[in-house]
Design a protein around this motif. Structure first.
Motif, PDB file in Angstrom:
ATOM      1  N   GLU A 216     105.702  35.644  32.058  1.00  0.00           N
ATOM      2  CA  GLU A 216     105.675  35.010  30.740  1.00  0.00           C
ATOM      3  C   GLU A 216     105.000  35.882  29.682  1.00  0.00           C
ATOM      4  O   GLU A 216     105.423  35.892  28.518  1.00  0.00           O
ATOM      5  CB  GLU A 216     104.976  33.648  30.806  1.00  0.00           C
ATOM      6  CG  GLU A 216     103.522  33.708  31.231  1.00  0.00           C
ATOM      7  CD  GLU A 216     102.814  32.362  31.127  1.00  0.00           C
ATOM      8  OE1 GLU A 216     103.418  31.396  30.623  1.00  0.00           O
ATOM      9  OE2 GLU A 216     101.637  32.278  31.546  1.00  0.00           O
ATOM     10  N   ASN A 217     103.958  36.620  30.041  1.00  0.00           N
ATOM     11  CA  ASN A 217     103.265  37.443  29.051  1.00  0.00           C
ATOM     12  C   ASN A 217     104.141  38.592  28.564  1.00  0.00           C
ATOM     13  O   ASN A 217     104.200  38.891  27.366  1.00  0.00           O
ATOM     14  CB  ASN A 217     101.968  37.997  29.638  1.00  0.00           C
ATOM     15  CG  ASN A 217     100.889  36.936  29.746  1.00  0.00           C
ATOM     16  OD1 ASN A 217     101.079  35.801  29.314  1.00  0.00           O
ATOM     17  ND2 ASN A 217      99.759  37.290  30.334  1.00  0.00           N
ATOM     18  N   GLN A 218     104.823  39.242  29.492  1.00  0.00           N
ATOM     19  CA  GLN A 218     105.723  40.326  29.106  1.00  0.00           C
ATOM     20  C   GLN A 218     106.883  39.779  28.286  1.00  0.00           C
ATOM     21  O   GLN A 218     107.324  40.399  27.308  1.00  0.00           O
ATOM     22  CB  GLN A 218     106.240  41.048  30.348  1.00  0.00           C
ATOM     23  CG  GLN A 218     107.076  42.285  30.029  1.00  0.00           C
ATOM     24  CD  GLN A 218     107.613  42.958  31.285  1.00  0.00           C
ATOM     25  OE1 GLN A 218     107.308  42.546  32.409  1.00  0.00           O
ATOM     26  NE2 GLN A 218     108.424  43.993  31.094  1.00  0.00           N
ATOM     27  N   ALA A 219     107.365  38.602  28.658  1.00  0.00           N
ATOM     28  CA  ALA A 219     108.458  37.973  27.914  1.00  0.00           C
ATOM     29  C   ALA A 219     108.029  37.672  26.482  1.00  0.00           C
ATOM     30  O   ALA A 219     108.779  37.911  25.527  1.00  0.00           O
ATOM     31  CB  ALA A 219     108.898  36.691  28.616  1.00  0.00           C
ATOM     32  N   ALA A 220     106.812  37.150  26.309  1.00  0.00           N
ATOM     33  CA  ALA A 220     106.327  36.824  24.965  1.00  0.00           C
ATOM     34  C   ALA A 220     106.274  38.066  24.085  1.00  0.00           C
ATOM     35  O   ALA A 220     106.588  38.013  22.888  1.00  0.00           O
ATOM     36  CB  ALA A 220     104.952  36.169  25.055  1.00  0.00           C
ATOM     37  N   SER A 221     105.897  39.197  24.657  1.00  0.00           N
ATOM     38  CA  SER A 221     105.841  40.442  23.886  1.00  0.00           C
ATOM     39  C   SER A 221     107.232  40.868  23.424  1.00  0.00           C
ATOM     40  O   SER A 221     107.414  41.299  22.277  1.00  0.00           O
ATOM     41  CB  SER A 221     105.210  41.556  24.727  1.00  0.00           C
ATOM     42  OG  SER A 221     103.877  41.238  25.068  1.00  0.00           O
ATOM     43  N   ILE A 222     108.218  40.753  24.301  1.00  0.00           N
ATOM     44  CA  ILE A 222     109.594  41.111  23.936  1.00  0.00           C
ATOM     45  C   ILE A 222     110.096  40.199  22.819  1.00  0.00           C
ATOM     46  O   ILE A 222     110.721  40.647  21.850  1.00  0.00           O
ATOM     47  CB  ILE A 222     110.512  41.025  25.166  1.00  0.00           C
ATOM     48  CG1 ILE A 222     110.125  42.097  26.193  1.00  0.00           C
ATOM     49  CG2 ILE A 222     111.981  41.171  24.766  1.00  0.00           C
ATOM     50  CD1 ILE A 222     110.848  41.965  27.518  1.00  0.00           C
ATOM     51  N   LEU A 223     109.796  38.910  22.926  1.00  0.00           N
ATOM     52  CA  LEU A 223     110.249  37.947  21.921  1.00  0.00           C
ATOM     53  C   LEU A 223     109.587  38.208  20.571  1.00  0.00           C
ATOM     54  O   LEU A 223     110.250  38.199  19.525  1.00  0.00           O
ATOM     55  CB  LEU A 223     109.948  36.524  22.393  1.00  0.00           C
ATOM     56  CG  LEU A 223     110.651  36.078  23.678  1.00  0.00           C
ATOM     57  CD1 LEU A 223     110.162  34.703  24.102  1.00  0.00           C
ATOM     58  CD2 LEU A 223     112.165  36.085  23.513  1.00  0.00           C
ATOM     59  N   ALA A 224     108.280  38.444  20.574  1.00  0.00           N
ATOM     60  CA  ALA A 224     107.558  38.686  19.321  1.00  0.00           C
ATOM     61  C   ALA A 224     108.093  39.930  18.621  1.00  0.00           C
ATOM     62  O   ALA A 224     108.251  39.953  17.393  1.00  0.00           O
ATOM     63  CB  ALA A 224     106.063  38.824  19.592  1.00  0.00           C
ATOM     64  N   ARG A 225     108.391  40.953  19.400  1.00  0.00           N
ATOM     65  CA  ARG A 225     108.914  42.195  18.822  1.00  0.00           C
ATOM     66  C   ARG A 225     110.256  41.951  18.133  1.00  0.00           C
ATOM     67  O   ARG A 225     110.552  42.538  17.089  1.00  0.00           O
ATOM     68  CB  ARG A 225     109.052  43.250  19.915  1.00  0.00           C
ATOM     69  CG  ARG A 225     109.346  44.659  19.406  1.00  0.00           C
ATOM     70  CD  ARG A 225     109.337  45.669  20.546  1.00  0.00           C
ATOM     71  NE  ARG A 225     108.037  45.725  21.205  1.00  0.00           N
ATOM     72  CZ  ARG A 225     107.805  45.309  22.446  1.00  0.00           C
ATOM     73  NH1 ARG A 225     108.785  44.805  23.174  1.00  0.00           N
ATOM     74  NH2 ARG A 225     106.604  45.392  22.968  1.00  0.00           N
ATOM     75  N   GLY A 226     111.070  41.074  18.700  1.00  0.00           N
ATOM     76  CA  GLY A 226     112.361  40.774  18.092  1.00  0.00           C
ATOM     77  C   GLY A 226     112.249  39.907  16.853  1.00  0.00           C
ATOM     78  O   GLY A 226     113.032  40.046  15.915  1.00  0.00           O
ATOM     79  N   LEU A 227     111.274  39.023  16.825  1.00  0.00           N
ATOM     80  CA  LEU A 227     111.138  38.062  15.726  1.00  0.00           C
ATOM     81  C   LEU A 227     110.503  38.663  14.480  1.00  0.00           C
ATOM     82  O   LEU A 227     110.834  38.285  13.358  1.00  0.00           O
ATOM     83  CB  LEU A 227     110.295  36.868  16.183  1.00  0.00           C
ATOM     84  CG  LEU A 227     110.929  35.938  17.218  1.00  0.00           C
ATOM     85  CD1 LEU A 227     109.852  35.108  17.905  1.00  0.00           C
ATOM     86  CD2 LEU A 227     111.958  35.025  16.556  1.00  0.00           C
ATOM     87  N   ALA A 228     109.566  39.587  14.663  1.00  0.00           N
ATOM     88  CA  ALA A 228     108.743  40.073  13.553  1.00  0.00           C
ATOM     89  C   ALA A 228     109.491  41.082  12.699  1.00  0.00           C
ATOM     90  O   ALA A 228     109.963  42.103  13.189  1.00  0.00           O
ATOM     91  CB  ALA A 228     107.457  40.690  14.094  1.00  0.00           C
ATOM     92  N   GLY A 229     109.584  40.778  11.411  1.00  0.00           N
ATOM     93  CA  GLY A 229     110.176  41.702  10.460  1.00  0.00           C
ATOM     94  C   GLY A 229     109.112  42.277   9.543  1.00  0.00           C
ATOM     95  O   GLY A 229     107.911  42.255   9.848  1.00  0.00           O
TER      96      GLY A 229
END
Length: 343
Positions: A66-79
């Protein structure tokens, strides 16, 4: 892959995830962090948290924590204008404004992102004014362990139109005010619009260069507009002269000044007779008389978007309708209220 072990057999094992503790009204957060080695002294505390079993994790090649997944998601969301730290807490990452400005949320992409199984992102409302460091969104994967493919797919969806989240700084505009109306121009009544508009402009970090007063005469309104443009103003606010009365000729004056785009009417109350026009790239905002009576009107929804560089047109004024009805509360709590929050 997850393996379940009994709590009494977990001594010496490392926790595979943060374990949350909630004390109503006092605390919510991790009582034990991922990687903590369970000792005998922890058993009673864990039992009080309702834990009789713990997980051991042995990830397959196509699985992700879950922690690694959250990092991937945050990277995609942040502009642009959005930052985050790669320090998940309880599997969640918070995203923050990197600058003072206006939060922009691509709501269609956000919905598509959240339609992917086992991921989520929650945000503040789009077009919320935020301060540097303020949390604007949070994301996480729902399970403790999941397949990596849907996580990557969700991140790709978030990036497909640039990014779901961005914060745009508000520019320091050089604002010209034009107060129209025979009754003010000829001194029959005292003007009260200028201080109201100045307060709104200054509150958003822009500067009022000057104020012109004009009667209900389209040629003199045109001249006042031209005077401000000649003085270097890059945003004009005009008050009054926007209703259905025959003396209300502000729109004609704007058109004769060379406006190449005029949108009259907004799906908001108060402020239905609001006007947005452009002379080249310079916006002109027509503020109806309701701005004298109501502390908050559609101007407060549109002006920050203009200062953030958005070109507001018919579509934007139409979409304001969802959430565009002010409840006219005895004690106004805007912006902490529903007004303008549907957009």
């Amino acid at each position: 892959m997850l393996k379940t072990i009994r709590l009494e057999d977990a001594v010496g094992s490392k926790l595979s995830h943060d374990i949350t503790e909630i004390r109503p009204g006092e605390f919510k957060g991790p009582a034990f962090r991922k990687g903590h080695t369970v000792c005998n002294e922890d058993i009673c505390h864990l039992q009080k948290l309702g834990k009789n079993h713990l997980y051991l994790i042995d990830l397959e090649d196509d699985e992700i924590h879950e922690n690694q997944a959250a990092s991937i998601l945050a990277r995609g969301l942040a502009g642009e204008g959005v930052v985050w730290e790669d320090k998940p807490s309880e599997g969640k990452i918070s995203l923050h404004a990197a600058v003072d400005g206006l939060l922009m949320v691509d709501t269609a992409s956000l919905a598509a992102f959240n339609m992917v199984d086992e991921v989520m992102c929650a945000t503040l409302h789009s077009h919320t004014i935020v301060k540097k460091g303020e949390m604007v969104a949070a994301t996480r994967a729902i399970p403790l362990v999941m397949k990596q493919a849907p996580i990557e797919r969700a991140a790709a969806i978030a990036r497909q139109n640039g990014a779901v989240l961005s914060v745009r700084p508000l520019r320091n505009a050089k604002v010209g005010l034009i107060v129209t109306g025979n009754e003010v121009y000829h001194g029959l009544i005292k003007d009260q619009f200028e201080p109201i508009l100045k307060q709104k402009v200054h509150g958003l970090g822009s500067t009022v260069i000057g104020t012109e007063f004009a009667p209900d005469d389209e040629d003199l309104i045109r001249s006042a507009i031209q005077s401000h443009l000649n003085n270097g103003c890059d945003l004009l606010l005009l008050s009054g002269g926007l209703s259905v009365d025959p003396d209300d000729v502000t729109r004609k004056g704007i058109r004769h000044a060379g406006a190449n785009e005029i949108h009259y009417g907004a799906a908001a109350l108060p402020g239905a007779m609001f006007l947005v026009a452009y002379i080249g790239d310079i916006p002109l905002l027509g503020v109806p008389a309701c701005g004298l009576h109501h502390r908050i009107t559609v101007l407060d929804l549109v002006l920050p978007r203009i200062l953030a560089g958005e070109r507001v047109g018919k579509k934007e004024l139409a979409f304001i309708g969802h959430g565009g009805l002010c409840k006219d509360c005895p004690e106004c709590s805007y912006p902490h209220c529903p007004f303008g929050k549907g957009i």
